[in-house]
Scaffold this active site. Sequence first.
Site, mmCIF file in Angstrom:
data_model
loop_
_atom_site.group_PDB
_atom_site.id
_atom_site.type_symbol
_atom_site.label_atom_id
_atom_site.label_comp_id
_atom_site.label_asym_id
_atom_site.label_seq_id
_atom_site.Cartn_x
_atom_site.Cartn_y
_atom_site.Cartn_z
ATOM 1 N N ALA A 128 0.801 -1.240 0.000
ATOM 2 C CA ALA A 128 0.000 0.000 0.000
ATOM 3 C C ALA A 128 0.826 1.278 0.000
ATOM 4 C CB ALA A 128 -0.995 0.037 1.158
ATOM 5 N N ALA A 129 2.147 1.184 -0.169
ATOM 6 C CA ALA A 129 2.953 2.407 -0.227
ATOM 7 C C ALA A 129 2.497 3.297 -1.384
ATOM 8 C CB ALA A 129 4.431 2.060 -0.376
ATOM 9 N N GLY A 130 2.230 2.670 -2.523
ATOM 10 C CA GLY A 130 1.736 3.435 -3.667
ATOM 11 C C GLY A 130 0.350 4.002 -3.427
ATOM 12 N N ASP A 131 -0.483 3.260 -2.729
ATOM 13 C CA ASP A 131 -1.830 3.746 -2.419
ATOM 14 C C ASP A 131 -1.785 4.956 -1.493
ATOM 15 O OD1 ASP A 131 -2.912 1.703 -3.945
ATOM 16 O OD2 ASP A 131 -3.097 0.348 -2.232
#
Length: 298
Positions: free
Chosen positions: A248-251
């Site tokens: 979820a880093a990109g989220d």
Amino acid sequence: MSQKIVVIGSSNTDMVIKTKVFPLPGETVLGQTFLMNPGGKGANQAVAAARLGADVRFVAKVGQDIFGNQAMVDFKKEGLDIDHVSQTPDYPSGIATITVNDKGENQIIVASGANMDLKPADLPDVIFEDASLVLIQLEIPLETVRYIVEKCRSLQIKLVLNPAPAKPVDDDLLNGLYLITPNETETEILTGIVPDSPESLKKAALFFRKKGVEHVIITLGEKGIYLSNGQYEQIIPAVEVQAVDTTAAGDVFNGAIVTALSQGWNWLEACDFACKASAISVTRMGAQSSAPYQHEMK
């Protein structure tokens, strides 16, 4: 002044196992820690934006099951407007199995369930009212994505596409996008260009801009991001941290960038803010559970 952000996308329950190494095909390894967390790219991005101070309307579809019921409770706790999150008896809620190794890297398999039943008929015109930005991903049907693109185009609403998980898309879906935010793998799939140098990054960004995308951000993991628009053409470095889980880093980055843009920040300020939020997230386990709050960004 912050304006309403509409996030349309997926909601999953993540089954996470922490392990020293990923298993090879046919191999069994003993894991370390098991966690069950709320996830899904759409929900992750909506929660990240809300925690960072945005006024967020989330639109999704979940099942009438224990996972869907819990998701609805969690969305309300996060302060999301979920008047247009529907529960269907026809499909189970989305599920993701996630394996995380000692380096913080992950492998993910998603069973989409109700996410793939989110149809244009589930998106009444009212969801677009008062929207300054709309954020979407590709964990919902492509016909629904196409409908949202056409709707935002007709209403002149700024549309942000996080093209994940990557799949080929028509040029018509790219034309008129306010912002696209692929990672390196998604960039290669969509453009055919491996973004592994300043020259190839510029070439890949130009590919999108020639298709009608106004702003391009290619996320580069621990290397930061590449920003390309009419004003900037540069790499913005990541904040250095010890990664525990990159899920979820990109989220979180996407939730943060639309939050900053909705508040009228300039591109460099917005990118720095989103990079910091993403860096904080990788120091924690889980998807939505890793998203930082506004007070942590001081």
